[in-house]
Write a protein that holds these residues in place. Structure first.
Motif, PDB file in Angstrom:
ATOM      1  N   SER A  90       0.691  -1.240  -0.029  1.00 16.54           N
ATOM      2  CA  SER A  90      -0.198  -0.034   0.039  1.00 16.54           C
ATOM      3  C   SER A  90       0.982   1.201   0.186  1.00 16.54           C
ATOM      4  CB  SER A  90      -0.992   0.021   1.034  1.00 16.54           C
ATOM      5  OG  SER A  90      -0.727  -0.106   2.399  1.00 16.54           O
ATOM      6  N   ASN A 163       0.247   4.615  12.675  1.00 10.91           N
ATOM      7  CA  ASN A 163       1.629   3.978  12.935  1.00 10.91           C
ATOM      8  C   ASN A 163       2.729   5.253  13.218  1.00 10.91           C
ATOM      9  OD1 ASN A 163       4.370   2.838  12.667  1.00 10.91           O
ATOM     10  ND2 ASN A 163       3.967   2.271  10.608  1.00 10.91           N
ATOM     11  N   ASP A 190      -5.836   5.452   5.430  1.00 12.50           N
ATOM     12  CA  ASP A 190      -4.793   4.460   5.578  1.00 12.50           C
ATOM     13  C   ASP A 190      -4.976   3.245   6.483  1.00 12.50           C
ATOM     14  OD1 ASP A 190      -2.577   2.607   5.634  1.00 12.50           O
ATOM     15  OD2 ASP A 190      -0.963   4.369   5.479  1.00 12.50           O
ATOM     16  N   TYR A 193      -3.611  -1.433   9.308  1.00 13.71           N
ATOM     17  CA  TYR A 193      -3.713  -2.268  10.412  1.00 13.71           C
ATOM     18  C   TYR A 193      -5.295  -2.689  10.696  1.00 13.71           C
ATOM     19  CZ  TYR A 193       0.983  -1.101  10.936  1.00 13.71           C
ATOM     20  OH  TYR A 193       2.332  -0.836  10.567  1.00 13.71           O
ATOM     21  N   THR A 220      -3.427  -3.295   3.061  1.00 11.57           N
ATOM     22  CA  THR A 220      -2.215  -4.035   2.715  1.00 11.57           C
ATOM     23  C   THR A 220      -2.278  -5.781   3.136  1.00 11.57           C
ATOM     24  OG1 THR A 220       0.121  -4.426   2.871  1.00 11.57           O
ATOM     25  CG2 THR A 220      -1.006  -3.545   4.761  1.00 11.57           C
ATOM     26  N   SER A 222       0.492  -6.864   3.905  1.00  7.41           N
ATOM     27  CA  SER A 222       1.757  -7.264   4.786  1.00  7.41           C
ATOM     28  C   SER A 222       1.458  -7.350   6.258  1.00  7.41           C
ATOM     29  CB  SER A 222       2.502  -5.842   4.549  1.00  7.41           C
ATOM     30  OG  SER A 222       2.861  -5.729   3.326  1.00  7.41           O
ATOM     31  N   LYS A 223       0.526  -7.101   6.922  1.00  3.36           N
ATOM     32  CA  LYS A 223       0.447  -7.046   8.237  1.00  3.36           C
ATOM     33  C   LYS A 223      -0.227  -8.319   8.681  1.00  3.36           C
ATOM     34  CE  LYS A 223       3.220  -3.482   8.013  1.00  3.36           C
ATOM     35  NZ  LYS A 223       2.498  -2.233   7.705  1.00  3.36           N
ATOM     36  N   ARG A 231       4.899  -8.123  -1.158  1.00  2.94           N
ATOM     37  CA  ARG A 231       4.755  -6.460  -1.621  1.00  2.94           C
ATOM     38  C   ARG A 231       3.341  -6.582  -2.295  1.00  2.94           C
ATOM     39  NH1 ARG A 231       5.806  -4.608   1.426  1.00  2.94           N
ATOM     40  NH2 ARG A 231       5.642  -2.433   0.430  1.00  2.94           N
TER      41      ARG A 231
HETATM   42  C1  LIG Z   1       2.892  -1.327   6.981  1.00  2.00           C
HETATM   43  C2  LIG Z   1       2.183   0.064   6.535  1.00  2.00           C
HETATM   44  C3  LIG Z   1       1.606   0.349   5.187  1.00  2.00           C
HETATM   45  C4  LIG Z   1       1.811  -0.826   3.966  1.00  2.00           C
HETATM   46  O1  LIG Z   1       2.861  -1.379   3.894  1.00  2.00           O
HETATM   47  P1  LIG Z   1       3.275  -2.083   2.752  1.00  2.00           P
HETATM   48  O2  LIG Z   1       3.976  -3.432   2.895  1.00  2.00           O
HETATM   49  O3  LIG Z   1       3.585  -1.306   1.572  1.00  2.00           O
HETATM   50  O4  LIG Z   1       1.669  -2.529   2.130  1.00  2.00           O
HETATM   51  C5  LIG Z   1       0.911   1.362   4.937  1.00  2.00           C
HETATM   52  N1  LIG Z   1       0.576   2.093   6.007  1.00  2.00           N
HETATM   53  C6  LIG Z   1       1.148   2.134   7.081  1.00  2.00           C
HETATM   54  C7  LIG Z   1       0.788   3.029   8.064  1.00  2.00           C
HETATM   55  C8  LIG Z   1       1.907   1.001   7.462  1.00  2.00           C
HETATM   56  O5  LIG Z   1       2.272   0.965   8.662  1.00  2.00           O
END
Ligand SMILES: *Cc1c(COP(=O)(O)O)cnc(C)c1O
Length: 357
Positions: A90, A163, A190, A193, A220, A222-223, A231
């Motif tokens: 993202s 974050n 965004d 999470y 995302t 990712s989390k 990615r």
């Molecule tokens: C981790 C994170 C993302 C996205 O991370 P990607 O690995 O690029 O998808 C986006 N916004 C925040 C606030 C994050 O902590």
């Protein structure tokens, strides 16, 4: 005439991204990485298999339209394929959004401290950051953010949960903010999470997006889904906004491996979200443990907690490193500690006892 090719002026001002460090090996001690908000669980076997099948086709380009992934996301979230854009995380969507919507000097309003990629992406787009301080408890000051919007503002970003500080905004507060935002401003919600949020009146970003054409939701894999290395992220937006995001994307950006893993993860969502529940339970245990000994830890709605350590931040990070755990320090401000393995979380609780007061 200058004698060498020169990048645009803004390129020299792009701040460096500081990645979370891996732990230094400690003989006789298992080490843990709590510095990048990663998911500590290994991938599900079915997801690895789906991804591996595509590894065997690495000589072929991926499906540029990522059709299976778009279809799976559209079905899962009840949105049209035309409302979606996927990208290499993202973070990439945030870059694309700024690239597509900002002219040089246009203003981008966001909270600070917040996600460190924002000032990088804004400067890379030659736009101008307008940072609105978070409150002492690490919350977005949405009134101040609304007041910071001018005729030059093109984009506002709301990071919820934030974050690295942890709190989320409520749906009502976000709706109230959106009512004050002029329609020419794109508001990025965004929700990296979102799966970890457990609170009254949580943001329903998709509902807001349906209601308001200037809202874009970014998420995302990712989390919560544990695919950080592959990615892949997605945005949900009004069709013309989503089309603009796709138009500026790199061709073939999301690899076939990432597409397959993301589709398999959506199919295995219930199993993955059980893991999220376990991480949320650990988050509660860690935060309760800290507050019970006198720590003032902001509300934690992501997979991490924030220690507002001020000048002691680097000492705390060093003490964590001593016990084999890396955290993410922001010098002079605080340390973000991801929720990880139980043993790692326990070590943090132990170190934190020595940093009270
Ligand atoms: C981790 C994170 C993302 C996205 O991370 P990607 O690995 O690029 O998808 C986006 N916004 C925040 C606030 C994050 O902590």
């Amino acid at each position: 005439m200058t004698s060498a090719p020169a990048p645009r002026e803004n390129v020299g001002r792009i701040p460096a991204y500081v990645p979370g460090k891996p732990p230094a090996p400690r003989p006789g001690l298992t080490t843990y990485k709590l510095s990048s908000n990663e998911n500590p669980y290994p991938p599900l076997p079915g997801v690895v298999e789906a991804a591996s099948r595509v590894v065997a086709e690495m000589n072929r380009y991926p499906d540029m339209g990522a059709v299976a992934l778009y279809d799976a996301l559209a079905a899962r979230f009840g949105v049209g394929v035309g409302n979606l854009a996927t990208a290499t995380g993202s973070v990439a969507l945030i870059y694309q959004l700024l690239q597509a919507f900002c002219d040089p000097g246009d203003e981008v309003v966001y909270a600070w401290r917040s996600f460190e990629a924002y000032p990088i992406a804004v400067t890379a787009a030659a736009a101008t950051s307008v940072q609105v301080p978070v409150t002492v408890t690490g919350e977005h000051d949405l009134d101040a953010m609304a007041a910071a919007i001018t005729d030059r503002t093109k984009v506002a970003i709301v990071c919820t949960p934030n974050n690295p500080t942890g709190p989320s905004v409520t749906h009502a507060a976000l709706l109230d903010f959106l009512a004050k935002v002029p329609p020419h401003v794109l508001v990025v919600v965004d929700e990296a999470y979102v799966e970890f949020v457990r609170m009254d009146d949580p943001v329903d970003g998709l509902a807001l997006q349906r209601q308001l054409p200037n809202v874009v939701v970014t998420r995302t894999f990712s989390k919560a889904y544990g695919l950080a290395n592959l990615r892949v992220g997605y945005a949900v937006a009004e069709e013309p906004v989503a089309a603009a995001l796709r138009a500026v994307s790199l061709p073939f950006g999301v690899s076939g491996v990432a597409q397959a893993a993301a589709v398999a993860s959506l199919a295995a969502e219930s199993e993955l979200l059980e893991r999220v529940d376990a991480l949320v339970a650990e988050r509660t245990r860690v935060r309760d443990g800290l507050t019970s000994i006198g720590w003032a830890i902001p509300e934690a709605q992501g997979n991490f907690v924030w220690f507002p350590l001020g000048e002691r931040t680097l000492d705390f990070a060093a003490a964590c490193q001593e016990v084999g755990v890396t955290v993410r320090p922001f010098a002079g401000d605080g340390a973000r500690v991801s929720i990880g393995e139980t043993e790692a979380n326990d070590r943090i609780l132990e170190v934190a006892k020595g940093f009270l007061g």
